[in-house]
Design a protein around this motif. Sequence first.
Motif, PDB file in Angstrom:
ATOM      1  N   MET A 230      45.885  47.842  29.747  1.00  0.00           N
ATOM      2  CA  MET A 230      44.810  46.867  29.633  1.00  0.00           C
ATOM      3  C   MET A 230      45.091  45.642  30.491  1.00  0.00           C
ATOM      4  O   MET A 230      44.212  45.140  31.163  1.00  0.00           O
ATOM      5  CB  MET A 230      44.637  46.476  28.158  1.00  0.00           C
ATOM      6  CG  MET A 230      43.517  45.500  27.917  1.00  0.00           C
ATOM      7  SD  MET A 230      41.944  46.258  28.333  1.00  0.00           S
ATOM      8  CE  MET A 230      40.837  45.066  27.695  1.00  0.00           C
ATOM      9  N   HIS A 231      46.333  45.166  30.503  1.00  0.00           N
ATOM     10  CA  HIS A 231      46.709  43.992  31.288  1.00  0.00           C
ATOM     11  C   HIS A 231      46.451  44.224  32.786  1.00  0.00           C
ATOM     12  O   HIS A 231      45.953  43.349  33.482  1.00  0.00           O
ATOM     13  CB  HIS A 231      48.180  43.651  31.029  1.00  0.00           C
ATOM     14  CG  HIS A 231      48.634  42.404  31.697  1.00  0.00           C
ATOM     15  ND1 HIS A 231      48.184  41.155  31.333  1.00  0.00           N
ATOM     16  CD2 HIS A 231      49.487  42.219  32.735  1.00  0.00           C
ATOM     17  CE1 HIS A 231      48.747  40.245  32.114  1.00  0.00           C
ATOM     18  NE2 HIS A 231      49.545  40.863  32.958  1.00  0.00           N
ATOM     19  N   THR A 232      46.784  45.432  33.285  1.00  0.00           N
ATOM     20  CA  THR A 232      46.564  45.769  34.687  1.00  0.00           C
ATOM     21  C   THR A 232      45.083  45.762  35.025  1.00  0.00           C
ATOM     22  O   THR A 232      44.680  45.261  36.076  1.00  0.00           O
ATOM     23  CB  THR A 232      47.176  47.150  35.015  1.00  0.00           C
ATOM     24  OG1 THR A 232      48.566  47.123  34.676  1.00  0.00           O
ATOM     25  CG2 THR A 232      47.016  47.497  36.469  1.00  0.00           C
ATOM     26  N   LEU A 233      44.265  46.312  34.131  1.00  0.00           N
ATOM     27  CA  LEU A 233      42.813  46.327  34.343  1.00  0.00           C
ATOM     28  C   LEU A 233      42.260  44.901  34.424  1.00  0.00           C
ATOM     29  O   LEU A 233      41.424  44.597  35.286  1.00  0.00           O
ATOM     30  CB  LEU A 233      42.115  47.104  33.224  1.00  0.00           C
ATOM     31  CG  LEU A 233      40.586  47.154  33.307  1.00  0.00           C
ATOM     32  CD1 LEU A 233      40.132  47.821  34.603  1.00  0.00           C
ATOM     33  CD2 LEU A 233      40.019  47.876  32.105  1.00  0.00           C
TER      34      LEU A 233
ATOM     35  N   ILE B 170      43.143  43.492  37.807  1.00  0.00           N
ATOM     36  CA  ILE B 170      42.277  44.083  38.847  1.00  0.00           C
ATOM     37  C   ILE B 170      40.894  43.433  38.803  1.00  0.00           C
ATOM     38  O   ILE B 170      40.320  43.101  39.848  1.00  0.00           O
ATOM     39  CB  ILE B 170      42.196  45.615  38.691  1.00  0.00           C
ATOM     40  CG1 ILE B 170      43.547  46.236  39.056  1.00  0.00           C
ATOM     41  CG2 ILE B 170      41.086  46.202  39.565  1.00  0.00           C
ATOM     42  CD1 ILE B 170      43.684  47.703  38.689  1.00  0.00           C
ATOM     43  N   LEU B 171      40.375  43.227  37.607  1.00  0.00           N
ATOM     44  CA  LEU B 171      39.059  42.568  37.477  1.00  0.00           C
ATOM     45  C   LEU B 171      39.103  41.117  37.960  1.00  0.00           C
ATOM     46  O   LEU B 171      38.151  40.640  38.596  1.00  0.00           O
ATOM     47  CB  LEU B 171      38.566  42.645  36.034  1.00  0.00           C
ATOM     48  CG  LEU B 171      38.166  44.038  35.538  1.00  0.00           C
ATOM     49  CD1 LEU B 171      37.851  43.999  34.046  1.00  0.00           C
ATOM     50  CD2 LEU B 171      36.993  44.582  36.337  1.00  0.00           C
ATOM     51  N   ILE B 172      40.192  40.422  37.697  1.00  0.00           N
ATOM     52  CA  ILE B 172      40.354  39.039  38.192  1.00  0.00           C
ATOM     53  C   ILE B 172      40.406  39.039  39.717  1.00  0.00           C
ATOM     54  O   ILE B 172      39.771  38.214  40.376  1.00  0.00           O
ATOM     55  CB  ILE B 172      41.596  38.373  37.576  1.00  0.00           C
ATOM     56  CG1 ILE B 172      41.360  38.106  36.083  1.00  0.00           C
ATOM     57  CG2 ILE B 172      41.938  37.066  38.307  1.00  0.00           C
ATOM     58  CD1 ILE B 172      42.610  37.665  35.331  1.00  0.00           C
ATOM     59  N   PHE B 173      41.156  39.985  40.285  1.00  0.00           N
ATOM     60  CA  PHE B 173      41.230  40.116  41.744  1.00  0.00           C
ATOM     61  C   PHE B 173      39.834  40.338  42.329  1.00  0.00           C
ATOM     62  O   PHE B 173      39.431  39.651  43.276  1.00  0.00           O
ATOM     63  CB  PHE B 173      42.165  41.276  42.115  1.00  0.00           C
ATOM     64  CG  PHE B 173      42.053  41.701  43.551  1.00  0.00           C
ATOM     65  CD1 PHE B 173      42.732  41.018  44.539  1.00  0.00           C
ATOM     66  CD2 PHE B 173      41.264  42.787  43.904  1.00  0.00           C
ATOM     67  CE1 PHE B 173      42.635  41.407  45.875  1.00  0.00           C
ATOM     68  CE2 PHE B 173      41.148  43.178  45.227  1.00  0.00           C
ATOM     69  CZ  PHE B 173      41.838  42.492  46.225  1.00  0.00           C
TER      70      PHE B 173
ATOM     71  N   PRO C 290      47.483  34.994  35.675  1.00  0.00           N
ATOM     72  CA  PRO C 290      46.461  35.500  36.609  1.00  0.00           C
ATOM     73  C   PRO C 290      46.628  34.958  38.032  1.00  0.00           C
ATOM     74  O   PRO C 290      45.883  35.335  38.937  1.00  0.00           O
ATOM     75  CB  PRO C 290      45.137  35.024  36.017  1.00  0.00           C
ATOM     76  CG  PRO C 290      45.450  34.006  35.000  1.00  0.00           C
ATOM     77  CD  PRO C 290      46.915  34.053  34.715  1.00  0.00           C
ATOM     78  N   GLY C 291      47.611  34.099  38.264  1.00  0.00           N
ATOM     79  CA  GLY C 291      47.771  33.447  39.564  1.00  0.00           C
ATOM     80  C   GLY C 291      47.899  34.400  40.734  1.00  0.00           C
ATOM     81  O   GLY C 291      47.293  34.187  41.786  1.00  0.00           O
ATOM     82  N   LEU C 292      48.687  35.453  40.575  1.00  0.00           N
ATOM     83  CA  LEU C 292      48.886  36.394  41.680  1.00  0.00           C
ATOM     84  C   LEU C 292      47.593  37.147  41.983  1.00  0.00           C
ATOM     85  O   LEU C 292      47.257  37.348  43.151  1.00  0.00           O
ATOM     86  CB  LEU C 292      50.021  37.367  41.373  1.00  0.00           C
ATOM     87  CG  LEU C 292      50.392  38.318  42.515  1.00  0.00           C
ATOM     88  CD1 LEU C 292      50.829  37.537  43.756  1.00  0.00           C
ATOM     89  CD2 LEU C 292      51.471  39.279  42.070  1.00  0.00           C
TER      90      LEU C 292
END
Length: 147
Positions: A1-4, A7-10, A76-78
């Motif tokens: 879930m964290h990876t998703l 990806i959505l933030i990116f 979420p910075g990266l």
Amino acid sequence: MHTLVLILIFLATFVFMEGIAWFSHKYIMHGFLWVLHKDHHKKDHTSWFERNDFFFVFYALVSAVFVVLWGQGFWPGLAIALGIFAYGFTYFMVHDIFIHQRFKLFRNADSRYARGIRRAHKMHHKNIHKEEGECFGMLWVPRKYFK
């Protein structure tokens, strides 16, 4: 879930950057920092580099700030930094390489989208003055340029 979520933030950052690019192009580049952007609208360039290129440095610094914030625990910075970087890279590929041919690549690209982007940018450069321009976006341009 964290990876998703990352990806959505990116992806959201990448899409949001088109709005930032439009806003900064219309109100900053064609506004109080016209002094840095006006050489980009001249037809006779005396140098390969333009003062306009300094805007890339600004966005690179903003991206770097988010990398630093990520390193200090802002998770979420990266993803934000990479979204800004990806948009900047895409902008460079479309604007500087594809449209302005600063490097002789993608010369034969001839899709409906490619013609629309080129047409819109040509209309933007038709006006060589600070005021009364059009088409300040890069990847999303009005539908009329695709007809």
